[in-house]
Design a protein around this motif. Structure first.
Motif, PDB file in Angstrom:
ATOM      1  N   LEU A  43      97.260  19.068  98.320  1.00  0.00           N
ATOM      2  CA  LEU A  43      96.850  20.474  98.395  1.00  0.00           C
ATOM      3  C   LEU A  43      97.709  21.351  97.490  1.00  0.00           C
ATOM      4  CD1 LEU A  43      96.122  20.655 102.207  1.00  0.00           C
ATOM      5  CD2 LEU A  43      94.450  20.564 100.353  1.00  0.00           C
ATOM      6  N   PHE A  44      98.995  21.046  97.432  1.00  0.00           N
ATOM      7  CA  PHE A  44      99.873  21.799  96.538  1.00  0.00           C
ATOM      8  C   PHE A  44      99.458  21.594  95.083  1.00  0.00           C
ATOM      9  CE2 PHE A  44     103.478  21.707  93.612  1.00  0.00           C
ATOM     10  CZ  PHE A  44     103.825  23.047  93.641  1.00  0.00           C
ATOM     11  N   GLN A  45      99.242  20.335  94.682  1.00  0.00           N
ATOM     12  CA  GLN A  45      98.848  20.043  93.294  1.00  0.00           C
ATOM     13  C   GLN A  45      97.552  20.762  92.936  1.00  0.00           C
ATOM     14  OE1 GLN A  45     100.795  18.602  91.124  1.00  0.00           O
ATOM     15  NE2 GLN A  45     102.310  18.007  92.649  1.00  0.00           N
ATOM     16  N   LEU A  46      96.602  20.771  93.868  1.00  0.00           N
ATOM     17  CA  LEU A  46      95.326  21.440  93.607  1.00  0.00           C
ATOM     18  C   LEU A  46      95.468  22.962  93.554  1.00  0.00           C
ATOM     19  CD1 LEU A  46      92.921  19.261  95.768  1.00  0.00           C
ATOM     20  CD2 LEU A  46      93.146  19.269  93.269  1.00  0.00           C
ATOM     21  N   SER A  47      96.511  23.488  94.171  1.00  0.00           N
ATOM     22  CA  SER A  47      96.711  24.946  94.162  1.00  0.00           C
ATOM     23  C   SER A  47      97.167  25.444  92.797  1.00  0.00           C
ATOM     24  CB  SER A  47      97.725  25.363  95.232  1.00  0.00           C
ATOM     25  OG  SER A  47      99.040  25.003  94.846  1.00  0.00           O
ATOM     26  N   THR A  48      97.590  24.527  91.935  1.00  0.00           N
ATOM     27  CA  THR A  48      98.113  24.922  90.622  1.00  0.00           C
ATOM     28  C   THR A  48      97.037  24.949  89.538  1.00  0.00           C
ATOM     29  OG1 THR A  48      98.723  22.668  89.993  1.00  0.00           O
ATOM     30  CG2 THR A  48     100.381  23.949  91.199  1.00  0.00           C
ATOM     31  N   VAL A  49      95.827  24.455  89.874  1.00  0.00           N
ATOM     32  CA  VAL A  49      94.725  24.387  88.906  1.00  0.00           C
ATOM     33  C   VAL A  49      93.414  24.748  89.594  1.00  0.00           C
ATOM     34  CG1 VAL A  49      95.808  22.611  87.455  1.00  0.00           C
ATOM     35  CG2 VAL A  49      94.378  21.925  89.373  1.00  0.00           C
ATOM     36  N   GLU A  50      92.379  24.976  88.788  1.00  0.00           N
ATOM     37  CA  GLU A  50      91.063  25.260  89.361  1.00  0.00           C
ATOM     38  C   GLU A  50      90.455  23.994  89.958  1.00  0.00           C
ATOM     39  OE1 GLU A  50      86.749  26.752  87.803  1.00  0.00           O
ATOM     40  OE2 GLU A  50      88.510  27.730  86.947  1.00  0.00           O
ATOM     41  N   GLU A  56      93.864  12.132  87.495  1.00  0.00           N
ATOM     42  CA  GLU A  56      94.964  13.073  87.248  1.00  0.00           C
ATOM     43  C   GLU A  56      95.737  13.335  88.543  1.00  0.00           C
ATOM     44  OE1 GLU A  56      93.296  16.079  83.844  1.00  0.00           O
ATOM     45  OE2 GLU A  56      92.361  16.214  85.823  1.00  0.00           O
ATOM     46  N   LEU A  57      94.990  13.505  89.616  1.00  0.00           N
ATOM     47  CA  LEU A  57      95.614  13.740  90.912  1.00  0.00           C
ATOM     48  C   LEU A  57      96.460  12.533  91.325  1.00  0.00           C
ATOM     49  CD1 LEU A  57      95.977  15.604  93.335  1.00  0.00           C
ATOM     50  CD2 LEU A  57      93.861  14.653  94.275  1.00  0.00           C
ATOM     51  N   SER A  58      95.932  11.336  91.105  1.00  0.00           N
ATOM     52  CA  SER A  58      96.677  10.108  91.421  1.00  0.00           C
ATOM     53  C   SER A  58      98.019  10.079  90.713  1.00  0.00           C
ATOM     54  CB  SER A  58      95.871   8.868  91.018  1.00  0.00           C
ATOM     55  OG  SER A  58      94.713   8.745  91.772  1.00  0.00           O
ATOM     56  N   GLU A  59      98.002  10.456  89.435  1.00  0.00           N
ATOM     57  CA  GLU A  59      99.252  10.492  88.659  1.00  0.00           C
ATOM     58  C   GLU A  59     100.213  11.530  89.225  1.00  0.00           C
ATOM     59  OE1 GLU A  59      98.880  10.965  84.416  1.00  0.00           O
ATOM     60  OE2 GLU A  59      97.337   9.401  84.314  1.00  0.00           O
ATOM     61  N   LYS A  60      99.696  12.709  89.545  1.00  0.00           N
ATOM     62  CA  LYS A  60     100.542  13.799  90.031  1.00  0.00           C
ATOM     63  C   LYS A  60     101.236  13.450  91.346  1.00  0.00           C
ATOM     64  CE  LYS A  60      99.560  17.317  87.175  1.00  0.00           C
ATOM     65  NZ  LYS A  60     100.515  18.046  86.392  1.00  0.00           N
ATOM     66  N   ILE A  95      88.045  17.467  91.879  1.00  0.00           N
ATOM     67  CA  ILE A  95      88.489  17.861  93.213  1.00  0.00           C
ATOM     68  C   ILE A  95      89.071  19.259  93.109  1.00  0.00           C
ATOM     69  CG2 ILE A  95      90.055  17.312  95.122  1.00  0.00           C
ATOM     70  CD1 ILE A  95      89.489  14.560  92.876  1.00  0.00           C
ATOM     71  N   SER A  96      88.737  20.109  94.063  1.00  0.00           N
ATOM     72  CA  SER A  96      89.285  21.459  94.091  1.00  0.00           C
ATOM     73  C   SER A  96      89.502  21.889  95.535  1.00  0.00           C
ATOM     74  CB  SER A  96      88.351  22.440  93.374  1.00  0.00           C
ATOM     75  OG  SER A  96      87.093  22.465  94.011  1.00  0.00           O
ATOM     76  N   LEU A  97      90.312  22.923  95.709  1.00  0.00           N
ATOM     77  CA  LEU A  97      90.547  23.480  97.040  1.00  0.00           C
ATOM     78  C   LEU A  97      89.313  24.244  97.513  1.00  0.00           C
ATOM     79  CD1 LEU A  97      94.128  25.016  96.817  1.00  0.00           C
ATOM     80  CD2 LEU A  97      93.439  22.988  98.084  1.00  0.00           C
ATOM     81  N   SER A  98      89.024  24.119  98.780  1.00  0.00           N
ATOM     82  CA  SER A  98      88.012  24.966  99.405  1.00  0.00           C
ATOM     83  C   SER A  98      88.720  26.256  99.845  1.00  0.00           C
ATOM     84  CB  SER A  98      87.417  24.268 100.621  1.00  0.00           C
ATOM     85  OG  SER A  98      88.416  24.126 101.624  1.00  0.00           O
ATOM     86  N   GLU A  99      87.958  27.202 100.353  1.00  0.00           N
ATOM     87  CA  GLU A  99      88.565  28.426 100.885  1.00  0.00           C
ATOM     88  C   GLU A  99      89.528  28.076 102.030  1.00  0.00           C
ATOM     89  OE1 GLU A  99      89.872  32.052 101.080  1.00  0.00           O
ATOM     90  OE2 GLU A  99      88.427  31.435  99.549  1.00  0.00           O
ATOM     91  N   LYS A 100      89.108  27.155 102.882  1.00  0.00           N
ATOM     92  CA  LYS A 100      89.965  26.715 103.992  1.00  0.00           C
ATOM     93  C   LYS A 100      91.250  26.073 103.451  1.00  0.00           C
ATOM     94  CE  LYS A 100      89.858  23.829 108.160  1.00  0.00           C
ATOM     95  NZ  LYS A 100      89.047  22.898 108.968  1.00  0.00           N
ATOM     96  N   ARG A 102      92.738  26.823 100.623  1.00  0.00           N
ATOM     97  CA  ARG A 102      93.596  27.904 100.119  1.00  0.00           C
ATOM     98  C   ARG A 102      94.327  28.589 101.280  1.00  0.00           C
ATOM     99  NH1 ARG A 102      89.636  27.782  96.225  1.00  0.00           N
ATOM    100  NH2 ARG A 102      88.126  29.125  97.270  1.00  0.00           N
ATOM    101  N   GLU A 103      93.645  28.758 102.403  1.00  0.00           N
ATOM    102  CA  GLU A 103      94.282  29.336 103.593  1.00  0.00           C
ATOM    103  C   GLU A 103      95.386  28.414 104.114  1.00  0.00           C
ATOM    104  OE1 GLU A 103      93.925  32.380 104.999  1.00  0.00           O
ATOM    105  OE2 GLU A 103      92.680  32.777 103.238  1.00  0.00           O
ATOM    106  N   TYR A 104      95.098  27.123 104.137  1.00  0.00           N
ATOM    107  CA  TYR A 104      96.084  26.124 104.567  1.00  0.00           C
ATOM    108  C   TYR A 104      97.337  26.217 103.703  1.00  0.00           C
ATOM    109  CZ  TYR A 104      98.145  21.504 105.346  1.00  0.00           C
ATOM    110  OH  TYR A 104      99.006  20.475 105.622  1.00  0.00           O
ATOM    111  N   ASN A 105      97.146  26.378 102.385  1.00  0.00           N
ATOM    112  CA  ASN A 105      98.293  26.464 101.479  1.00  0.00           C
ATOM    113  C   ASN A 105      99.148  27.695 101.755  1.00  0.00           C
ATOM    114  OD1 ASN A 105      98.101  24.061 100.172  1.00  0.00           O
ATOM    115  ND2 ASN A 105      97.234  24.879  98.294  1.00  0.00           N
TER     116      ASN A 105
END
Length: 144
Positions: A43-50, A56-60, A95-100, A102-105
């Protein structure tokens, strides 16, 4: 060489385990006991990009693609992330964050701040920078 120095990797592993326990406890206090620290890292990694491709996520997060897929699937089931096909390559999933998500983050941001504060308790700013620099050097030794 001093025997204490030979225990550095064990010490890092122990600190990692204690940090994961700290996060699990704090998440549980917020009613988020079903998540592991690796879910939070995604969730943190996804918060840094759209959005991000699965590889890419696997690498991160330093996990293989199949493990990442399982972790992401749990987050999809919880409504925290969304997956869609890439416009340019239909075989590739984004893969991207949903609104939920973003709230979790927002909730986990304060927990992360608590973790960092606890981690560096008693360190000067210079010591924090030196410590981080040394960790980066160790990491680079494994990337070569």
């Amino acid at each position: 060489m001093d025997k204490k120095i030979n225990k550095s990797i064990s010490k890092i592993s122990h600190i990692h385990s204690m940090a994961a326990d700290f996060l699990t406890s704090k998440l549980s206090e917020k009613g988020l006991e079903n998540f592991a620290s690796s879910h939070g890292n995604i969730l943190f990694q996804l918060s840094t990009v759209e959005s991000m491709k699965m590889n890419e996520l696997s690498e991160k997060i330093n996990r293989d693609k199949s493990t990442t897929t399982v972790l992401v699937q749990k987050l999809i089931n919880e409504g925290l992330v969304e997956v869609k096909s890439s416009e340019t390559d239909k075989r590739s999933k984004l893969i991207s964050l949903s609104e939920k998500g973003r709230e979790y983050n927002k909730i986990t941001g304060s927990i992360s701040s608590d973790l960092i504060e606890n981690f560096y308790k008693g360190f000067s700013e210079e010591e924090k920078e030196t410590f981080f620099s040394l960790l980066c050097r160790v990491e680079n030794n494994f990337l070569k």
